[in-house]
Design an enzyme around this catalytic site. Sequence first.
Site, PDB file in Angstrom:
ATOM      1  N   SER A 181     -14.963 -21.971  56.349  1.00 56.38           N
ATOM      2  CA  SER A 181     -14.210 -21.059  57.207  1.00 56.38           C
ATOM      3  C   SER A 181     -13.196 -21.798  58.076  1.00 56.38           C
ATOM      4  O   SER A 181     -12.269 -22.411  57.564  1.00 56.38           O
ATOM      5  CB  SER A 181     -15.205 -20.252  58.051  1.00 56.38           C
ATOM      6  OG  SER A 181     -14.568 -19.205  58.735  1.00 56.38           O
ATOM      7  N   LYS A 184     -15.289 -20.496  52.087  1.00 58.26           N
ATOM      8  CA  LYS A 184     -15.540 -19.260  52.830  1.00 58.26           C
ATOM      9  C   LYS A 184     -14.257 -18.950  53.594  1.00 58.26           C
ATOM     10  O   LYS A 184     -14.097 -19.340  54.752  1.00 58.26           O
ATOM     11  CB  LYS A 184     -16.729 -19.430  53.770  1.00 58.26           C
ATOM     12  CG  LYS A 184     -17.326 -18.113  54.286  1.00 58.26           C
ATOM     13  CD  LYS A 184     -16.531 -17.558  55.426  1.00 58.26           C
ATOM     14  CE  LYS A 184     -17.133 -16.275  55.969  1.00 58.26           C
ATOM     15  NZ  LYS A 184     -16.305 -15.650  57.021  1.00 58.26           N
ATOM     16  N   ASP A 224      -1.943 -29.924  54.162  1.00 54.05           N
ATOM     17  CA  ASP A 224      -0.691 -29.344  53.666  1.00 54.05           C
ATOM     18  C   ASP A 224       0.526 -29.843  54.444  1.00 54.05           C
ATOM     19  O   ASP A 224       1.621 -29.962  53.885  1.00 54.05           O
ATOM     20  CB  ASP A 224      -0.754 -27.820  53.733  1.00 54.05           C
ATOM     21  CG  ASP A 224      -1.615 -27.221  52.624  1.00 54.05           C
ATOM     22  OD1 ASP A 224      -2.093 -27.986  51.758  1.00 54.05           O
ATOM     23  OD2 ASP A 224      -1.820 -25.991  52.617  1.00 54.05           O
TER      24      ASP A 224
END
Length: 447
Positions: A302, A327, A313
């Site tokens: 999560s 998740k 990224d």
Amino acid sequence: MNRERFAWTVAALFICALAFRLPGTFAQRDDDYAFVRTLVDVERQVAANYVEPVDAGQLRQAAIDGMLANLDPYSVYVPPAQQEQFDRMLEGSFTGVGILVDAREDGAVEVVSPVEGSPAFKAGVQAGDVIVKVDGESVQGLRVNEVTKRIGGKVGTDVKLTVRHPSGEEVELTITRQEIRVPTVKGYKRRAGDNSWDYFVSNDPKIAYVRLTQFTNETYADFTKAVTTALNDGAKGLILDLRYNPGGLLEQAKLVVDLFVKEGAIVSTKGRNRTEEVLYAVDEGTLGEFPMIVLVNEHSASAAEIVAGALKDHGRATVIGTRTYGKGSVQELIPLDERGGELKLTTAYYYLPSGRLVHRKKDATDWGVEPHIKVELDEETSRFVERSLANAELFHRPAATQPTTRATTTASTQEIDAQLETAVTTLVGRLVLRDQKPATTTTAPAQ
């Protein structure tokens, strides 16, 4: 046809049209009522005719659970009686005095460690203390859960604990129960003496290490303080450990990423019946550039995946470990009718800046955050790492005592945390290369 009759006819036709064309109107309500009637009829037949007596409350709970079981594991119904406990769990808090206890081999209940900053900590409870009495009554022969039940109680009430320190001295401490906030920001190890966190995993070069165990309301503030303190103390790089972090509050995860990223998207959420929302980084408050590594494993989930994925990224950190859990769904807490509890329902998915879906859907082959450097651990080593991380949180006992609880059993010295070792080695290498000065070159004069 007179004008009055004509008006009634038009009105009736209009209402019928609305009933069939607008969602949530008469046609849909008829279906809803038919479903509810069937459900009630089934409940009454079971209550009246089933071979054995049944609990009506359990039947209704089972009916709701059965409906939600067709969705995902994260969509659940929270009954009114469990709402307060559920909300506390989300906030990372509980009511009590703030001690971790375990049973010794001789049956005594021993304090493994007080929670930092808790009422027990402030009252003078030490790691290694044996609980002798609670409110003047002996706890000899009681199980751990029975002792903790006696110690627990309502916020603001007092409890008297008689404890025997490792030195043998017995003292009675009056402690006021409070809502305990479990710290989520950890360092590399506890310092001897004051048990404060040492945030350095390497002193030459100086590499800071900070572990986040969850994202609660205090995580960002505590994390910022730990990182800035380490940088002021000369840290040249940072290892952020998100292993075994189950997630938590999205806003806190966003703030942690924003501490290292100046601009651009951090995470977006998209859902069938929800407009897309994008959270962006801002330049204000961003720390300067320094080498950074993020540790993850298959138990990072999560909000932890959002932090690791966004930093990856944006090229801000190298990710080491194993692929994360996957998740990546958004749950909303939807209040139901009065005294009806609340519904935790999945309404959207998380997407990383690259557009990658974090969530692991059924039959998916691609999910979560893939590390730059993959370091897998076997089952035995994984257990060692988990024990080591837990033991690092415990307060030091007085030098004269030895650990006696299962929670403080030391693992074999032959085992190492290969993921952390790889992170340290990688970061040291980068710092050495960065600090190397380019060789000077001379050009021979033209002949």
